[in-house]
Every structure is written in structure tokens, then in C-alpha cells.
Scaffold this motif. Structure first.
Motif, PDB file in Angstrom:
ATOM      1  N   PHE A   1     -27.482  39.967 -35.463  1.00  0.00           N
ATOM      2  CA  PHE A   1     -28.174  38.961 -34.651  1.00  0.00           C
ATOM      3  C   PHE A   1     -27.618  37.599 -35.050  1.00  0.00           C
TER       4      PHE A   1
ATOM      5  N   TYR B   1     -35.172  48.143 -33.096  1.00  0.00           N
ATOM      6  CA  TYR B   1     -33.958  48.930 -33.322  1.00  0.00           C
ATOM      7  C   TYR B   1     -33.916  49.531 -34.731  1.00  0.00           C
ATOM      8  N   ARG B   2     -34.501  48.835 -35.683  1.00  0.00           N
ATOM      9  CA  ARG B   2     -34.583  49.413 -37.023  1.00  0.00           C
ATOM     10  C   ARG B   2     -35.462  50.662 -37.010  1.00  0.00           C
TER      11      ARG B   2
ATOM     12  N   GLU C   1     -35.319  43.166 -33.477  1.00  0.00           N
ATOM     13  CA  GLU C   1     -34.728  43.759 -34.675  1.00  0.00           C
ATOM     14  C   GLU C   1     -35.597  44.906 -35.194  1.00  0.00           C
TER      15      GLU C   1
ATOM     16  N   GLU D   1     -36.916  38.834 -34.256  1.00  0.00           N
ATOM     17  CA  GLU D   1     -37.506  39.727 -35.259  1.00  0.00           C
ATOM     18  C   GLU D   1     -38.153  40.943 -34.613  1.00  0.00           C
TER      19      GLU D   1
ATOM     20  N   THR E   1     -29.521  46.581 -38.932  1.00  0.00           N
ATOM     21  CA  THR E   1     -29.473  45.255 -38.316  1.00  0.00           C
ATOM     22  C   THR E   1     -29.384  44.183 -39.396  1.00  0.00           C
TER      23      THR E   1
ATOM     24  N   GLU F   1     -29.573  39.600 -39.611  1.00  0.00           N
ATOM     25  CA  GLU F   1     -29.567  38.259 -39.017  1.00  0.00           C
ATOM     26  C   GLU F   1     -28.493  37.436 -39.711  1.00  0.00           C
TER      27      GLU F   1
END
Length: 308
Positions: A126, A147-148, A144, A141, A154, A156
Motif C-alpha cells: 500500500f 486481504y490479510r 489491508e 487499513e 501486505t 504499508e
């Protein structure tokens, strides 16, 4: 002689000779047997090849070794044809930007499905976190976290504030990596931040359309000083999957495949079948709408391709 394709312009290739470390300009001789579909390029950066030398140290590529994996995009002008972006990849990094330019979840999901299909480890980065306001960071967030939860790694990052670049370096060390994302998502800027002496050309974002301008026009491999390499690619608009049956698509969406085991029918395609656990999970929000929509789109494309 054996070597590695490190640059592809479409008309010629650069080959790194394995034993001496010398670079040669190379051409293709003869017909290569391609994957059984229409591809615009027989060779890609990352391919290992055999070649012979002739006058003026021009290399003629005679054989390509089997690929362990590859990623493919749809050709820009020829919708029925595809183009191999890179091959023999250890980790594929997707640069997601919430804005400047905006990245759609559908584009990300298509990338992840292609990674699943061709056995490539994905990493979602990201990017440009330094330009986001508090509410935008909160939105990132949430994405994120989504997908986690599915099982994807992932991170940032910011090339300008150096946020988590040390972590990125540790992940990429001694691996063949490739960066993907829309034009303007910061691929070349990230490469430069990790290794400034590469000095790759970067682009400004078009203020009119808030989209990036293409700066990388061909794929090229660069070698990290910390070990490993990165394949810099042109901005990709859409990924493609070839030689894939529609029944296989659900295997490339981990949460759909997992929940699909609870469907009444073992051959359920999760479209309109009765007692479909996947449809129930979409209805309840357990499976995200955007992910399911991409699944349906890929199913539709697989159906179209099989009828050609």
C-alpha cells in the motif's frame, strides 16, 4: 552458451551470459514453441535461454528453458492476444495506491488470481501512505485487513518517508521480484528509493485525469546491491489468464474455494446453483462483493476463451 533475458524491447533482447557475466544484444532465430495460445512475445525478461554468438558478438537465441511461472497481461491493441510480462518470479509486488492514481479492488483481485493460477507469491504494497489523510489511512487499513484475513501478505510503504522500506528490502533480498501497478503508482520511484544509483525515470501524475504517464516502455531486470533482482515493467492495465477452464477459477480465490466445499453440489460454480454456500456468504458479507464480482468476470472470460 546459457544466459538470462534481462531486457526485452519487443524487437531485440539483452542476455546476461551465465559464466562470464557479460551482456549481449540478442535476436531470435527460428520459431519457438509457445504456450498453446496466441502470445505476442515468445520470450520474456526472466527467461533462461541458450544462445550462440556470431560476428560482432551478436547473440542468436536458440532455446528457451522451461519456465517455473510467469505473469501475463492482455495486449493493449489486440484484445484476443496476450503478452508475457515476466517469468521465473519469486515474489510479485503489487503497488496499491488509494489515490494519485486510484487503484480499483478489481484490478488487485485479478492480479492475485493470476498469482494463484501461476504459483507466484504475491505481496501487496500500500504505497504513498505519506499523502493520505487520517480517514484515508483508515480506509487503507480496512482494505489491508480484508486481504490479510484471506491470507495475503501486505505492507504499508512510502518511498518518500522511507516507511517500511527496510522491510521491503529484507523480503526482496536474494529473490527475483517484479513490481506491478498502474502507471504513476510509484514502481520506478520505489526502485530508486531502494537503490538510488539505478536512477530510473519516474513520472508526474496528470492533473487532468489523475493518472500516471507511462515512463517504462519495456521490461528490464535490475540487480539489487543487497542481492537478487527486480523486473521493472510498463504500467499494466489488465492481467490475463490463459489456458484456464472456468471450473478452475474458484481455486484462485482462496476464500471462495474454502467456503465452496460446503456447497450442496460438488461441481457448484457459485453462480445461481441451489444451496450454494458461496452465494450465502456473499449475501452475508463474509465474501466481499468486489472479490465475487471479479470471480464472475473471470468466469465469463474463461467461457468466452473456450468458445474461440
Amino acid at each position: 552458451m546459457k544466459g538470462l533475458i534481462t531486457k526485452s524491447t519487443g524487437s531485440w533482447y539483452q542476455v546476461l551470459e551465465s559464466e562470464t557475466g557479460r551482456f549481449f544484444e540478442a535476436r531470435i532465430r527460428g520459431k519457438f514453441k509457445l504456450i498453446k495460445t496466441r502470445l505476442t512475445n515468445p520470450l520474456a525478461v526472466g527467461d533462461r535461454v541458450e544462445f550462440s554468438l556470431e560476428q560482432d558478438d551478436v547473440a542468436w537465441i536458440t532455446k528457451i528453458e522451461p519456465r517455473k511461472n510467469y505473469l501475463i497481461r492482455k495486449s493493449v491493441n489486440l484484445s484476443k492476444e496476450s503478452h508475457i510480462i515476466a517469468s521465473n518470479i519469486d515474489v510479485a509486488c503489487f503497488l496499491f495506491t488509494l489515490k494519485h492514481p486510484e487503484t480499483s479492488l478489481g484490478f488487485l483481485d485479478r492480479f492475485l488470481a493470476c498469482c494463484e493460477a501461476y504459483s507466484i507469491k504475491p505481496l501487496i504494497l500500500f504505497n504513498k501512505m505519506d499523502v493520505l489523510h487520517a480517514d484515508e489511512k483508515e480506509k487503507v487499513e480496512k482494505i489491508e485487513s480484508l486481504y490479510r484475513e484471506i491470507g495475503y501478505e501486505t505492507l504499508e510503504i512510502s518511498s518518500y518517508s522511507k516507511l517500511n522500506l527496510d522491510v521491503v528490502q529484507n523480503i526482496l533480498q536474494d529473490k527475483v521480484s517484479v513490481f506491478f501497478g498502474h502507471s504513476g503508482s510509484g514502481k520506478s520511484t520505489l526502485v530508486n528509493a531502494l537503490q538510488p544509483e539505478l536512477n530510473l525515470k519516474t513520472s508526474e501524475i496528470s492533473e487532468t485525469h489523475l493518472k500516471g504517464k507511462h515512463t517504462t516502455t519495456f521490461a528490464q531486470m535490475h540487480f539489487w546491491h543487497f542481492g537478487g533482482s527486480v523486473i521493472d515493467t510498463p504500467g499494466v492495465r489488465e492481467f490475463a489468464m490463459i489456458d484456464v477452464e472456468k471450473e478452475e477459477i474458484q481455486h484462485y480465490f482462496p476464500e471462495i474455494f474454502k467456503i465452496g466445499r460446503n456447497c450442496k453440489f460438488h461441481n457448484c460454480l457459485h453462480i445461481n446453483e441451489p444451496k450454494c454456500a458461496v452465494l450465502d456468504s456473499v449475501e452475508s458479507g463474509e465474501i466481499v462483493d468486489s472479490r465475487y464480482f471479479t470471480y464472475l468476470k473471470l468466469m465469463e472470460e474463461a467461457e468466452e476463451n473456450s468458445s474461440k
